[in-house]
Enzyme design. Structure first.
Site, PDB file in Angstrom:
ATOM      1  N   HIS A   1      37.608  -6.616  82.522  1.00  0.00           N
ATOM      2  CA  HIS A   1      39.057  -6.443  82.537  1.00  0.00           C
ATOM      3  C   HIS A   1      39.754  -7.591  83.269  1.00  0.00           C
ATOM      4  O   HIS A   1      40.966  -7.564  83.479  1.00  0.00           O
ATOM      5  CB  HIS A   1      39.370  -5.103  83.212  1.00  0.00           C
TER       6      HIS A   1
ATOM      7  N   LYS B   1      41.459 -11.203  84.332  1.00  0.00           N
ATOM      8  CA  LYS B   1      42.369 -12.175  83.720  1.00  0.00           C
ATOM      9  C   LYS B   1      42.384 -13.405  84.614  1.00  0.00           C
ATOM     10  O   LYS B   1      43.132 -13.476  85.590  1.00  0.00           O
ATOM     11  CB  LYS B   1      43.789 -11.622  83.575  1.00  0.00           C
TER      12      LYS B   1
ATOM     13  N   ASP C   1      40.892 -27.619  85.219  1.00  0.00           N
ATOM     14  CA  ASP C   1      40.386 -28.781  85.960  1.00  0.00           C
ATOM     15  C   ASP C   1      39.912 -28.432  87.367  1.00  0.00           C
ATOM     16  O   ASP C   1      39.748 -29.326  88.205  1.00  0.00           O
ATOM     17  CB  ASP C   1      41.448 -29.887  86.038  1.00  0.00           C
TER      18      ASP C   1
ATOM     19  N   HIS D   1      53.314  -3.046  84.124  1.00  0.00           N
ATOM     20  CA  HIS D   1      51.880  -3.317  84.040  1.00  0.00           C
ATOM     21  C   HIS D   1      51.387  -4.087  85.259  1.00  0.00           C
ATOM     22  O   HIS D   1      50.214  -4.437  85.359  1.00  0.00           O
ATOM     23  CB  HIS D   1      51.594  -4.112  82.751  1.00  0.00           C
TER      24      HIS D   1
ATOM     25  N   LYS E   1      50.041  -5.127  88.878  1.00  0.00           N
ATOM     26  CA  LYS E   1      49.061  -4.534  89.793  1.00  0.00           C
ATOM     27  C   LYS E   1      49.125  -5.328  91.104  1.00  0.00           C
ATOM     28  O   LYS E   1      48.487  -6.383  91.239  1.00  0.00           O
ATOM     29  CB  LYS E   1      47.656  -4.600  89.213  1.00  0.00           C
TER      30      LYS E   1
ATOM     31  N   ASP F   1      52.685  -4.787 105.499  1.00  0.00           N
ATOM     32  CA  ASP F   1      53.052  -5.248 106.846  1.00  0.00           C
ATOM     33  C   ASP F   1      53.432  -6.730 106.928  1.00  0.00           C
ATOM     34  O   ASP F   1      53.211  -7.360 107.980  1.00  0.00           O
ATOM     35  CB  ASP F   1      51.911  -4.966 107.826  1.00  0.00           C
TER      36      ASP F   1
END
Length: 487
Positions: A213, A215, A220, A404, A406, A411
């Site tokens: 899952h 991404k 380079d 979507h 996440k 703090d």
């Protein structure tokens, strides 16, 4: 005895044997009970579902420890010397946790740019791809063959024709709807494209439940991206809801990607190269994949220096590292914890950490979409949302579109962003990647991002039908919750 009677007895023996197998696997009791209910009360289909999606392969170590050690020692460590690294004392236990469990080394001197929509992310990515000189590495869950996917594919093909090394790892299940000729074209044009754990018979049952899952994008070895966006047109235009609307913002896709420059890209590179070894069995350890960070300094506006760790987790790991990091940070919060997730089906440790923090007087806030993209999953999450709201968590429902993103920020000192949802699947079954950033300025910028989203949300406590559902909706939510460990 009739044939039907014999078949019934044989089926009952298979059911009992399967349930015994579930029990002896010694997984979390909630998941054990959920699978036992499915196997017993859903004839035939329950057993098939367990074989395909419930068998536990964590103990099989899908990635050999030897390959991980080789990649870590031979490639990154010899290039990653940091003489002046200063660890913030307040977060040393968290950093040590990730270092000891995940070999996730902290890197200082990073520049981080926050991208909150496809309109920001994809032009930036295409610009970096166009400037690539050595290599482009992509680790992605979904790579659609739509207009945007073809645009990115053409950009990658153009760089491959220039002699740039282009490698792509795509998830086989995430790309089930993509025609094989799309990836075959990439290969014919000089791109190395490999599926992650292709699901084929007879290995279907063993592989289908454990997906990559992540991404990750590395250009380079100097520029990296991590976050929640796949390569698909909906990440720009939003979901097709099947209806026309006069309010264009109602279909917005809200997501978060981080663009990183500096030594922290080493850790993104390491994560990709481990996955590449897994799918291709090629060990890449050349110095060019870890270039000197001295030339990576930039004065671009909106960027800041930060210490970060890239933490990966998956079913092959002995520990659920990202989940443990969440619990450690939430339990250590003193002032606030803000979180965004598209799916909220928390494991028991995360649920209790969130409730404990809220009950201790910490300002805990959680944003989820007003409307989910999976109806059953949304219903399963409703009782969890109500439970944390009753414990004092400020739950917001994002209205303009599908949230979507996440991310977590705590703090004004630590923040996290990546591919991990707050649900059982991300914490236990999927291969995920998050960066944990220890930097006040970056934390404050992500906090500001959260507050903008919260401003476009409505409090859950103002939704009477959600907080006080009638009997049938309440029953449906409770029934769906039984299956939350399996979703």
């Amino acid at each position: 005895m009739s044939i039907q009677g014999i078949l019934f007895i044989l089926y009952q023996v298979v059911v009992i044997a399967t349930i015994v197998h579930v029990v002896m696997d010694n997984r979390q009791p909630a998941k054990t009970v959920a699978w036992a209910l499915v196997i017993y009360f859903v004839p035939v289909a329950g057993i098939i579902a367990y074989l395909f999606f419930g068998t536990n392969t964590r103990k099989e170590r899908l990635e050999s420890q030897r390959s991980i050690d080789q990649l870590t020692k031979r490639s990154m460590l010899q290039f990653a010397e940091q003489k002046l690294l200063q660890i913030p004392e307040a977060y040393k236990p968290v950093i040590d946790l990730f270092t000891n469990e995940n070999l996730a080394l902290p890197f200082s001197g990073n520049k981080i740019e926050i991208l909150t929509s496809g309109y920001e992310f994809f032009p930036r990515l295409l610009q970096d791809i166009a400037q690539a000189k050595s290599h482009i590495h992509i680790d992605i869950y979904i790579f659609e063959s739509d207009a945007l996917g073809r645009l990115v594919a053409d950009a990658l093909i153009a760089k491959a024709h220039e002699g740039v090394e282009v490698r792509l790892v795509y998830d086989d299940v995430g790309c089930w709807q993509v025609k094989s000729r799309f990836f075959e074209r990439l290969r014919l044009e000089g791109i190395e494209a490999e599926p992650f754990m292709p699901v084929r018979f007879p290995s279907f049952a063993r592989r289908a439940n454990y997906r990559n899952h992540r991404k990750l994008f590395v250009i380079d070895g100097k520029v990296g991206y991590v976050g929640g966006m796949n390569i698909a047109l909906r990440y720009v235009k939003g979901r097709d809801k099947g209806k026309h609307t006069d309010e264009p913002t109602e279909n917005r896709w809200r997501d978060t990607m981080l663009r990183i420059e500096g030594k922290g890209v080493y850790s993104l590179q390491r994560a990709f190269l481990i996955d590449w070894y897994f799918v291709d069995r090629t060990l890449l350890s050349d110095r060019k994949y870890y270039p000197s960070a001295d030339t990576q300094e930039t004065t671009a506006p909106g960027l800041t220096s930060a210490i970060l760790q890239t933490v990966t987790s998956g079913p092959s790991s002995p520990y659920p590292e990202i989940m443990q990091g969440y619990v450690r940070i939430i339990m250590g919060a003193r002032s606030y914890v803000y979180m965004e997730t598209p799916y909220f089906l928390p494991t028991t440790p995360v649920l209790y950490a969130i409730k404990c923090a809220a009950q201790s007087g910490v300002d805990v806030r959680l944003l989820v979409p007003m409307e989910g993209d999976a109806r059953f999953t949304e219903w399963a999450s409703r009782s969890y949302l109500r439970e944390v709201a009753e414990a004092g968590v400020k739950v917001g429902l994002y209205k303009p579109g599908f949230l979507h993103s996440k991310l977590m920020v705590c703090d004004d000192g630590v923040a996290s962003c990546g591919s991990t949802n707050i649900d059982f699947r991300s914490f236990e079954n999927n291969f995920e990647a998050n960066v944990f950033i220890f930097d006040p300025e970056t934390a404050r910028r992500l906090k500001a991002t959260f507050l903008v989203d919260e401003n476009e949300s409505v409090p859950l406590t103002q939704q009477s039908e959600r907080m006080n559902p009638k009997f049938l909706p309440h029953l449906g939510e409770s029934f769906a919750r039984l299956f939350s460990p399996l979703l």
